[in-house]
Design an enzyme around this catalytic site. Sequence first.
Site, PDB file in Angstrom:
ATOM      1  N   SER A   1       0.835  -1.206   0.000  1.00 24.31           N
ATOM      2  CA  SER A   1       0.000   0.000   0.000  1.00 24.31           C
ATOM      3  C   SER A   1       0.869   1.256   0.000  1.00 24.31           C
ATOM      4  CB  SER A   1      -0.889   0.009   1.238  1.00 24.31           C
ATOM      5  OG  SER A   1      -0.089   0.260   2.383  1.00 24.31           O
ATOM      6  N   LYS A   2       0.192   2.373  -0.189  1.00 26.98           N
ATOM      7  CA  LYS A   2       0.864   3.664  -0.151  1.00 26.98           C
ATOM      8  C   LYS A   2       1.551   3.858   1.197  1.00 26.98           C
ATOM      9  CE  LYS A   2      -1.041   8.146   0.236  1.00 26.98           C
ATOM     10  NZ  LYS A   2       0.142   8.789   0.743  1.00 26.98           N
TER      11      LYS A   2
END
Length: 506
Positions: A263-264
């Site tokens: 994920s970011k």
Amino acid sequence: MSGTRVRFAPSPTGPLHIGGLRTALFNYLFARKTGGTFILRIEDTDQTRYVPGAEDYIIESLKWCGINPDEGVGVGGSFEPYRQSERKEIYREYAGRLVDSGDAYFAFDTPEELDSRRKEAEASKSVFTYDAATRMEMRNSLSLSLEETLHLIESGAPYVIRFRFDPGDAVVMQDIIRGEVSVDPATLDDKILFKSDGMPTYHLANVVDDHLMRITHVIRGEEWLPSLPLHVSLYKAFGWKGSMPQFAHLPLILKPNGQGKLSKRDGDKGGFPVFPLEWKDPFSGEISSGYRESGYFPEACLNILALLGWNSGTEQEIFTLEELEQAFDLSRVGKAGAKFDPEKARWFNHQYLQQKPVAELAELYKPILREKGIQASDAFIQQVVEMIRERAHFVSDLWEQSGFFFIAPTSYDPEVVKKRWKEDTAGLMTELIKILEGIDPFDAETIGENVKSEIHDRGWNMGAVMNAWRLLMVGTSMGPSLPDLAAILGREETLDRIRKGIETLK
Ligand code: GLU
């Protein structure tokens, strides 16, 4: 061109994650390998998730990597338009066809009505699903009379069109990567195909367009696997089963520790980008780093992505795009999630940096030098780059590794001074000046040999002389071999640095 046609079909809901870019790459490689067509279709029918700038971002990311579509948004082609928001009328027509054939129906349930059903279910510890078991209890064209239905439509009551999904439909399907996949029919409901805002949902638009655009292979992320039964059922309902594309669902890209999807946040925490280009969120102004701005070469980025889920079956790790086009094969894509390794990503960039023509690297280095107010000849910059590139992962590392070639030290690392500058060092350095004055030609090899034999003949300690000499040349204990450095800088600059150092430290 062969008949294969594949599409990358992103939704412009934000910056393209590297997982999305990998999907684009695999589609592109499959098209090139099979001599087919690679299409870019923009799936922008969910107006609530539309993010300004995201479509341009996607197009620019593909361009940066050199994954050029043969057809699609920005390119054109014979199946235009390729942006779904411009195809609204088409979906309305196809949704109507399913209603006519009894495979879909109008549903008039208000958000409040649906909510109350959900709450009721929750209260009895179950989950409400709009499906074969419940649909006749709801307000739709199956449960209401024809008159009531027509009346509601004519009076402008908002409605959606739902697919009539009957258990026992498509539950066993084929996937190129996964083989046979089956889905528990209990999880399948009557999905909305067409919304009250006049827009199709992803499912309807995606299937209709894949059919109309004659897509032969759907290559996409694993997160779409749960939608496959619905899509297969839609193909059947439309009577398109015979020309249905083949499906290949790519494995997830996992966090570096393998625990869940990359994920970011992982990128923020680990200090590595998860987006190809830098992205500024148009609402919050938050900036997310990109591979391009972090100094990755696009070739390295592609190479990193290619090996996330695919392997060539050989030891080879470095692939040009052309090589990938030849080597790629869906049969060598695994189903297990692929761990993202940030260190390995840096390693790839390092490899590409070593392979770049030195003149090209020097050109990339020049703006950094200019910013530092440094003027140097191309030949000098190239010599420097050649000498220190091995220590650099990114062009931006070059300065740290080579600033001392361009600027003489103005201070000396106190730690190193403490360790290397002794009482007799100034005397040794003064002698070294004399030795260097006598060396001819002043090239690395001659300097190396002469200095070594002089130190030996005079019975000096090799380490003591060389370490002190380095301190005066560089200001620290780092840098390339001293004869190399002296030869590049030339006799005059070399002697200046030693003299100035003695003056400062004595
Ligand atoms: N629009 C979908 C996405 O954003 C496409 C999924 C597919 O390729 O079918 O990923």
